[in-house]
Motif scaffolding. Structure first.
Motif, PDB file in Angstrom:
ATOM      1  N   THR A  30       0.859  -1.373  -0.299  1.00 55.00           N
ATOM      2  CA  THR A  30       0.088  -0.085  -0.014  1.00 55.00           C
ATOM      3  C   THR A  30       1.079   1.239   0.069  1.00 55.00           C
ATOM      4  O   THR A  30       1.809   1.274   0.562  1.00 55.00           O
ATOM      5  CB  THR A  30      -0.706  -0.011   1.111  1.00 55.00           C
ATOM      6  OG1 THR A  30      -1.703  -0.971   1.336  1.00 55.00           O
ATOM      7  CG2 THR A  30      -1.682   1.132   1.265  1.00 55.00           C
ATOM      8  N   THR A  86      -7.292  15.476   2.076  1.00 56.68           N
ATOM      9  CA  THR A  86      -7.482  14.167   2.008  1.00 56.68           C
ATOM     10  C   THR A  86      -6.324  13.241   1.785  1.00 56.68           C
ATOM     11  O   THR A  86      -5.372  13.911   1.349  1.00 56.68           O
ATOM     12  CB  THR A  86      -8.550  13.560   0.948  1.00 56.68           C
ATOM     13  OG1 THR A  86      -7.813  13.753  -0.408  1.00 56.68           O
ATOM     14  CG2 THR A  86      -9.772  14.261   0.945  1.00 56.68           C
ATOM     15  N   SER A  90      -5.259   9.602  -0.138  1.00 57.91           N
ATOM     16  CA  SER A  90      -5.687   8.441  -1.138  1.00 57.91           C
ATOM     17  C   SER A  90      -4.894   7.350  -0.656  1.00 57.91           C
ATOM     18  O   SER A  90      -3.690   7.259  -0.465  1.00 57.91           O
ATOM     19  CB  SER A  90      -5.472   8.755  -2.349  1.00 57.91           C
ATOM     20  OG  SER A  90      -6.256   9.892  -3.016  1.00 57.91           O
ATOM     21  N   VAL A  91      -5.777   6.042  -0.524  1.00 57.55           N
ATOM     22  CA  VAL A  91      -4.947   4.760  -0.262  1.00 57.55           C
ATOM     23  C   VAL A  91      -4.987   4.289  -1.560  1.00 57.55           C
ATOM     24  O   VAL A  91      -5.675   3.831  -2.514  1.00 57.55           O
ATOM     25  CB  VAL A  91      -5.792   3.770   0.715  1.00 57.55           C
ATOM     26  CG1 VAL A  91      -5.189   2.618   0.816  1.00 57.55           C
ATOM     27  CG2 VAL A  91      -6.200   4.949   1.934  1.00 57.55           C
ATOM     28  N   ASP A 148      -3.579   0.930  -3.795  1.00 58.20           N
ATOM     29  CA  ASP A 148      -3.116  -0.764  -3.980  1.00 58.20           C
ATOM     30  C   ASP A 148      -1.960  -0.694  -4.813  1.00 58.20           C
ATOM     31  O   ASP A 148      -2.123  -0.479  -6.083  1.00 58.20           O
ATOM     32  CB  ASP A 148      -4.388  -1.632  -4.421  1.00 58.20           C
ATOM     33  CG  ASP A 148      -4.203  -2.995  -4.129  1.00 58.20           C
ATOM     34  OD1 ASP A 148      -2.949  -3.357  -4.866  1.00 58.20           O
ATOM     35  OD2 ASP A 148      -4.747  -3.704  -4.011  1.00 58.20           O
ATOM     36  N   VAL A 198      -6.523   3.677  -7.021  1.00 57.25           N
ATOM     37  CA  VAL A 198      -6.821   3.973  -5.481  1.00 57.25           C
ATOM     38  C   VAL A 198      -7.890   3.284  -5.155  1.00 57.25           C
ATOM     39  O   VAL A 198      -9.047   2.940  -5.849  1.00 57.25           O
ATOM     40  CB  VAL A 198      -7.344   5.772  -5.628  1.00 57.25           C
ATOM     41  CG1 VAL A 198      -7.860   6.172  -4.477  1.00 57.25           C
ATOM     42  CG2 VAL A 198      -5.964   6.553  -6.023  1.00 57.25           C
ATOM     43  N   VAL A 199      -8.038   2.884  -3.765  1.00 58.02           N
ATOM     44  CA  VAL A 199      -9.072   1.897  -3.579  1.00 58.02           C
ATOM     45  C   VAL A 199      -9.949   2.530  -2.459  1.00 58.02           C
ATOM     46  O   VAL A 199     -11.212   2.212  -2.188  1.00 58.02           O
ATOM     47  CB  VAL A 199      -8.580   0.597  -2.850  1.00 58.02           C
ATOM     48  CG1 VAL A 199      -7.843  -0.101  -3.800  1.00 58.02           C
ATOM     49  CG2 VAL A 199      -7.409   0.714  -1.606  1.00 58.02           C
ATOM     50  N   SER A 200      -9.546   3.671  -1.802  1.00 57.82           N
ATOM     51  CA  SER A 200     -10.289   4.609  -0.738  1.00 57.82           C
ATOM     52  C   SER A 200      -9.669   6.015  -0.535  1.00 57.82           C
ATOM     53  O   SER A 200      -8.328   6.142  -1.033  1.00 57.82           O
ATOM     54  CB  SER A 200     -10.426   3.823   0.581  1.00 57.82           C
ATOM     55  OG  SER A 200      -9.136   3.661   1.197  1.00 57.82           O
ATOM     56  N   ASN A 201     -10.264   6.772   0.050  1.00 57.49           N
ATOM     57  CA  ASN A 201      -9.622   7.918   0.541  1.00 57.49           C
ATOM     58  C   ASN A 201     -10.202   8.355   1.979  1.00 57.49           C
ATOM     59  O   ASN A 201     -11.270   7.840   2.257  1.00 57.49           O
ATOM     60  CB  ASN A 201     -10.254   9.232  -0.553  1.00 57.49           C
ATOM     61  CG  ASN A 201      -9.860   9.113  -1.648  1.00 57.49           C
ATOM     62  OD1 ASN A 201      -8.615   9.461  -2.064  1.00 57.49           O
ATOM     63  ND2 ASN A 201     -10.530   8.546  -2.800  1.00 57.49           N
ATOM     64  N   PHE A 202      -9.408   8.965   2.735  1.00 62.54           N
ATOM     65  CA  PHE A 202      -9.866   9.468   4.148  1.00 62.54           C
ATOM     66  C   PHE A 202      -9.463  10.937   4.331  1.00 62.54           C
ATOM     67  O   PHE A 202      -8.563  11.455   3.859  1.00 62.54           O
ATOM     68  CB  PHE A 202      -9.581   8.545   5.046  1.00 62.54           C
ATOM     69  CG  PHE A 202      -7.999   8.404   5.158  1.00 62.54           C
ATOM     70  CD1 PHE A 202      -7.373   9.247   6.311  1.00 62.54           C
ATOM     71  CD2 PHE A 202      -7.223   7.552   4.648  1.00 62.54           C
ATOM     72  CE1 PHE A 202      -5.812   9.078   6.399  1.00 62.54           C
ATOM     73  CE2 PHE A 202      -5.748   7.559   4.670  1.00 62.54           C
ATOM     74  CZ  PHE A 202      -5.147   8.241   5.751  1.00 62.54           C
TER      75      PHE A 202
END
Length: 339
Positions: free
Chosen positions: A302, A312, A314-315, A317, A323-327
């Motif tokens: 990751t 934000t 970004s995550v 893979d 990109v598989v998700s953001n937080f």
């Protein structure tokens, strides 16, 4: 295998695992204990859980932080406090490096670099000496962190903003934005600038490969990564960045040296390379607004992109290259790391 032998073998495997997780060099941090995020826009240092990606704690600092370095044991971070502005527009420059206790999540002291100002890029050598760029004063500062004192101030002949140190501690390379059309080469034994690598149009970020065989410099005037051979301090290759139209901005290697990632000014597209074959296929991914920093997980699966422009992260893979998700994280993170 005897019980004692089994115990020793298990201990060896544990030591290897810990060493691998920490990375071979303190300038390529990773780990499983937490996430450190430098919130430049918010003037905070933030600590997140590396699994839940939720904030554990945060600490306000006197003025905007931009970069960081961790000690080899990941117990301490040094965070330059740049000032209340950005490069070229920093009316009240800072003059301190914050000392952060990573376990407590607190600032425990500062290193005053006055009369020098605007500390920015930072690196650390194997002995624990830290090196900080003072861009307004065109210096590379050599600091003994235990004494909290500057031992040398080395002229760079440019507004040095980012720096990269060879793993053997012999040289530092300093990029000078648009002030000087060259990269300054600093010999750390003599504590003197010993050369210039010409880069018409100026330079942005810099990264040294973990094995010390390559320096990668981002050309600010074009979407190109410049590859430098540290044996000759010359540019030996130029890599065009796929799907990019603006100037190259920052570059990072993963701690294991297998992956190189780049970003460009004002672009949400990031580029992912097989570091063993920089002329091979480049993968691209779309992250948030204005990415400015990358971090790599200890298992190498990751990467995180700090999206300074929208608050934000970004995550990514790395196996899939997507990109598989953001937080959400603070207001505007510039740099970050697993530790």
């Amino acid at each position: 295998m005897t019980t004692m032998t089994k115990s020793l073998f298990a201990g060896l495997l544990t030591a290897i695992a810990v060493s691998t997780a920490l990375g071979a060099d303190a300038n390529y941090p990773t780990g499983t204990r937490g996430l450190l995020l430098i919130d430049k826009v918010g003037s905070y240092i933030r600590f997140f859980d590396p699994v839940t990606l939720k904030e554990r704690s945060s600490v306000a600092v006197a003025t905007k932080p931009h970069d960081f370095v961790l000690t080899a044991d990941r117990k301490t971070a040094y965070v330059p406090l740049y000032g209340d502005g950005i490069y070229g527009r920093n009316p009240n420059p800072g003059h301190e490096v914050a000392i952060v206790d990573m376990d407590a999540g607190k600032v425990t002291g500062t290193i005053d670099i006055a009369p020098y100002r605007a500390p920015h890029g930072i690196q650390i050598d194997a002995g624990g000496t830290i090196y900080v760029a003072s861009d307004l004063d065109r210096k590379l500062l050599v600091i003994d962190p235990k004494a909290r004192k500057i031992t040398h101030a080395i002229d760079t002949e440019g507004t040095t903003h980012w720096i990269g140190i060879l793993p053997n501690g012999s040289k530092i390379y300093a990029t000078n934005k648009n002030d000087g059309p060259f990269v300054s080469v600093i010999d750390l034994k003599s504590k003197k600038m010993v050369g210039k690598i010409p880069v018409p149009g100026g330079t942005q970020g810099i990264a040294v490969s973990p094995d010390g065989t390559r320096i990668v410099i981002m050309a600010s005037a074009e979407p190109t990564a410049l590859i430098v051979d540290p044996k000759t301090d010359t540019i030996v290759d130029r890599i065009a960045l796929k799907d990019q139209k603006t100037g190259a901005y920052k570059v990072y290697f993963s701690p294991d040296g297998k992956v190189m990632m780049t970003m460009n000014l004002g672009s949400s597209v990031i580029n992912i390379f097989n570091a063993a074959d920089l002329r091979g296929t480049q993968r691209t991914a779309i992250v948030g607004k204005d990415p400015m920093g990358f971090a790599f997980s200890a298992d190498g699966k990751t990467a995180l992109s700090a999206n300074h422009g929208d608050g934000t992260v970004s995550v990514i893979d790395l196996g899939k290259g997507e990109v598989v998700s953001n937080f959400q994280a603070g207001t505007g993170i510039e740099t970050l790391t697993y530790y």
